[in-house]
Design an enzyme around this catalytic site. Structure first.
Site, mmCIF file in Angstrom:
data_model
loop_
_atom_site.group_PDB
_atom_site.id
_atom_site.type_symbol
_atom_site.label_atom_id
_atom_site.label_comp_id
_atom_site.label_asym_id
_atom_site.label_seq_id
_atom_site.Cartn_x
_atom_site.Cartn_y
_atom_site.Cartn_z
ATOM 1 N N LYS A 263 0.893 -1.058 0.178
ATOM 2 C CA LYS A 263 -0.145 -0.019 -0.116
ATOM 3 C C LYS A 263 0.792 1.409 -0.089
ATOM 4 O O LYS A 263 1.915 1.269 0.378
ATOM 5 C CB LYS A 263 -0.730 -0.032 1.330
ATOM 6 C CG LYS A 263 -1.836 -1.134 1.453
ATOM 7 C CD LYS A 263 -2.790 -0.971 2.700
ATOM 8 C CE LYS A 263 -3.905 -1.765 2.836
ATOM 9 N NZ LYS A 263 -4.946 -1.684 1.891
ATOM 10 N N ARG A 337 -10.099 -11.706 2.150
ATOM 11 C CA ARG A 337 -11.063 -12.743 1.617
ATOM 12 C C ARG A 337 -10.513 -13.825 1.324
ATOM 13 O O ARG A 337 -10.750 -15.100 1.434
ATOM 14 C CB ARG A 337 -11.710 -12.208 0.098
ATOM 15 C CG ARG A 337 -10.634 -11.923 -0.845
ATOM 16 C CD ARG A 337 -11.005 -11.230 -1.869
ATOM 17 N NE ARG A 337 -11.217 -10.114 -1.579
ATOM 18 C CZ ARG A 337 -11.427 -8.911 -2.638
ATOM 19 N NH1 ARG A 337 -11.840 -9.145 -3.505
ATOM 20 N NH2 ARG A 337 -11.747 -7.733 -2.033
HETATM 21 N N1 BES Z 1 -7.948 -3.847 4.566
HETATM 22 C C1 BES Z 1 -8.280 -3.444 3.223
HETATM 23 C C2 BES Z 1 -9.382 -2.808 2.992
HETATM 24 C C3 BES Z 1 -9.682 -1.311 3.532
HETATM 25 C C4 BES Z 1 -9.133 -0.352 2.957
HETATM 26 C C5 BES Z 1 -10.322 -1.289 4.857
HETATM 27 C C6 BES Z 1 -9.236 0.987 3.581
HETATM 28 C C7 BES Z 1 -10.200 0.053 5.185
HETATM 29 C C8 BES Z 1 -9.937 1.080 4.850
HETATM 30 C C9 BES Z 1 -8.170 -4.561 2.469
HETATM 31 O O1 BES Z 1 -7.421 -5.861 2.824
HETATM 32 C C10 BES Z 1 -7.721 -4.298 1.012
HETATM 33 O O2 BES Z 1 -6.670 -3.637 0.839
HETATM 34 N N2 BES Z 1 -8.673 -4.352 0.004
HETATM 35 C C11 BES Z 1 -8.357 -3.733 -1.281
HETATM 36 C C12 BES Z 1 -8.754 -4.908 -2.259
HETATM 37 C C13 BES Z 1 -8.548 -4.827 -3.664
HETATM 38 C C14 BES Z 1 -6.855 -4.917 -3.826
HETATM 39 C C15 BES Z 1 -9.094 -5.652 -4.539
HETATM 40 C C16 BES Z 1 -8.989 -2.547 -1.436
HETATM 41 O O3 BES Z 1 -9.840 -2.315 -0.671
HETATM 42 O O4 BES Z 1 -8.300 -1.842 -2.045
HETATM 43 MN MN MN Z 2 -5.361 -5.503 1.949
#
Ligand code: BES
Ligand code: MN
Ligand code: ZN
Length: 483
Positions: A263, A337
């Site tokens: 990230k 997931r």
């Molecule tokens: N934990 C994150 C989701 C999240 C993002 C929660 C911001 C709260 C605030 C999750 O693991 C994630 O990174 N999801 C990705 C999915 C994508 C790569 C398909 C996302 O939401 O960008």
């Molecule tokens: Mn994630």
């Protein structure tokens, strides 16, 4: 903080402060001469409005706090709760130690107790300074009318337990990733079961046990971290013997860096809260056991840390999960997931009556619904309805999103059963559709994407910065009311 109920009028109470909960139509001057000169700007009974006055000997208590509830016809328990949280926080700011609340009936008394307890949470254990910004109340007296005494005592005790469990859950979820990592979360769950000995059972599957059990999804996500992944399993049996358990499943990524698909650094510190779903599950199990709810419950928490390293799982990997189904990894940041695939399959093996999962799963859900509302998706209309009813009663807001066939098609993979990312569009729904592939046919299931409401990034008048324990009050309400 001690809580007691009394049936004497609150006006006669010699606390440091007496708190009046007042509707917009209330005549404030009728409460006593000390309020006669207040003008409408000072207090009009608007929802959440607070007005602190010194009573100058005109009431038994030296201070009175007027709390606006808005028009009588619009008041709901969640609105009352929020007003009492704000009132209690004000009392703490001004250094009150003993407060008397004029609650009226038993239902309100329960809400007051829960909110007053919840308003006492501070995440301050890492602040070395000795002077806390807010004192804690030593005694809260809740006044009800004489006919309500017995019902109020029960409601207040229930409110206290729920408030304390919410605080416990927040305290756990607010711990940083260097303090709470999967094995430590497992130890906290074991300690909880020990504390509630006889009511709650807990076992924790470590890396070796996960390998033996074929939990390939959880192992893949955990493989990049020096902290091994764990599966935490809790059982509470308050229902009939032989009755199928209701399962609650949670995502506990103790820190989500994104892994190899790392990230951006901005706000990455917030990803310590990526364990909020799992913490909510622990809170639900704790509250159910303390309240001795007449249900059988199964709690399953998948815990891992998502880190980039030479041993990380990578885009392109194909992972074989507990159920035998395979996952093509497109994006290592869609890790929630992947760990839940194993947790859901494991829960289904226990033949549950139904499953509800809690996960901070997608940023897309925050884009869609904002910070106050969780996304609700599922395969069973009756289960979703139960959750919606509990949502209205508690104010833990949810909104159902359409989990239709096309989203299941979107997560199909050319080389595996499913792929863990299907691109930008409908990200919350493809996340849910992916999870659905791991829920056995015929098991009622609902998924709560709590990425928005799981924590508060900037402090609000009604909530400090940090974890909210979203899901605990919601599920306890749902499990306490008839299906
Ligand atoms: N934990 C994150 C989701 C999240 C993002 C929660 C911001 C709260 C605030 C999750 O693991 C994630 O990174 N999801 C990705 C999915 C994508 C790569 C398909 C996302 O939401 O960008
Ligand atoms: Mn994630
Ligand atoms: Zn995550």
């Amino acid at each position: 903080m001690r809580i007691q109920t009394k049936t004497t009028p609150a006006t006669t109470e010699t606390s440091d402060a007496v708190v009046f909960l007042l509707h917009a139509e209330h005549k404030v001057s009728a409460l006593g001469a000390v309020f006669r000169d207040l003008n409408a700007e000072e207090f009009a009974g608007k929802l959440g409005q607070l007005c602190l006055v010194h009573t100058q000997g005109k009431l038994a208590a030296p201070r009175a706090l007027l709390v606006g509830l808005g028009p009588r016809k619009d008041l709901t328990p969640p609105k009352l709760r929020r007003a009492v949280v704000m009132a209690t926080r004000r009392l703490r700011e001004v250094g009150v130690s003993r407060a008397a609340f004029d609650a009226g009936d038993a239902e309100r008394a329960g809400v007051v107790a829960e909110a007053a307890v919840a308003a006492h949470y501070d995440f301050d254990e890492f602040k070395p300074s000795k002077a806390p910004p807010r004192t804690k109340l030593a005694l809260v007296t809740i006044h009800v009318s004489p006919g309500e005494a017995r019902a109020a005592a029960t409601a207040v005790e229930r409110g206290r337990v729920i408030g304390e469990t919410v605080n416990w859950t927040k305290a756990l979820a607010n711990q940083p990733g260097n303090v709470i990592y999967p094995a430590e979360l497992g130890r906290r769950a074991l300690a909880l079961a020990r504390e509630l000995r006889g009511r709650l059972r807990c076992r924790v599957l470590d890396k070796r046990a996960l390998e033996r059990g074929g939990f390939g999804g959880l192992l893949a996500v955990g493989s990049g971290s020096a902290r091994e992944p764990q599966l935490i399993v809790l059982e509470y049996r308050g229902g009939r013997a032989g009755q199928k358990p209701f399962a609650v499943v949670g995502k506990a990524i103790t820190f989500d860096s994104g892994g190899i698909c790392i990230k951006p650094g901005d706000k990455m510190e917030e990803m310590k809260w990526d364990k909020c779903g799992g913490c909510a599950v622990l809170g639900i199990m704790k509250a159910a056991a303390l309240l001795r709810l007449p249900v059988n419950l199964l709690g399953v928490v998948a815990a891992a840390e998502n880190m980039p390293s030479a041993t990380s799982y990578r885009p392109g990997d194909i992972v074989t999960t507990r159920s035998g189904k395979t996952i093509e990894v497109i994006n290592t940041d869609a890790e929630g997931r992947v760990i839940l695939s194993d947790a859901l399959a494991f829960a289904c093996e226990q033949k549950p009556e139904a499953i509800v999962d809690f996960a901070t799963l997608t940023g897309a859900c925050v884009v869609a619904l904002g910070h106050n509302i969780g996304g609700l998706m599922g395969n069973d209309a009756a289960l979703c309805k139960r959750i919606e009813r509990a949502s209205e009663a508690t104010g833990e807001r949810v909104w159902e999103l359409p989990l239709e066939d096309e989203f299941r098609d979107m997560v199909k993979s050319d080389v595996a059963t499913v792929k863990n990312s299907a691109g930008r569009y409908a990200g919350t729904l493809t996340g849910a559709a992916f999870l659905q592939a791991f829920v056995a046919e015929g098991v009622p299931w609902a998924h709560l994407d709590i990425a928005g409401p799981a924590w508060v990034s900037d402090a609000k008048p009604h909530h400090e910065k940090g974890a909210t324990a979203f899901g605990v009050r919601l599920m306890i309400e749902m499990l306490s009311s008839k299906a």
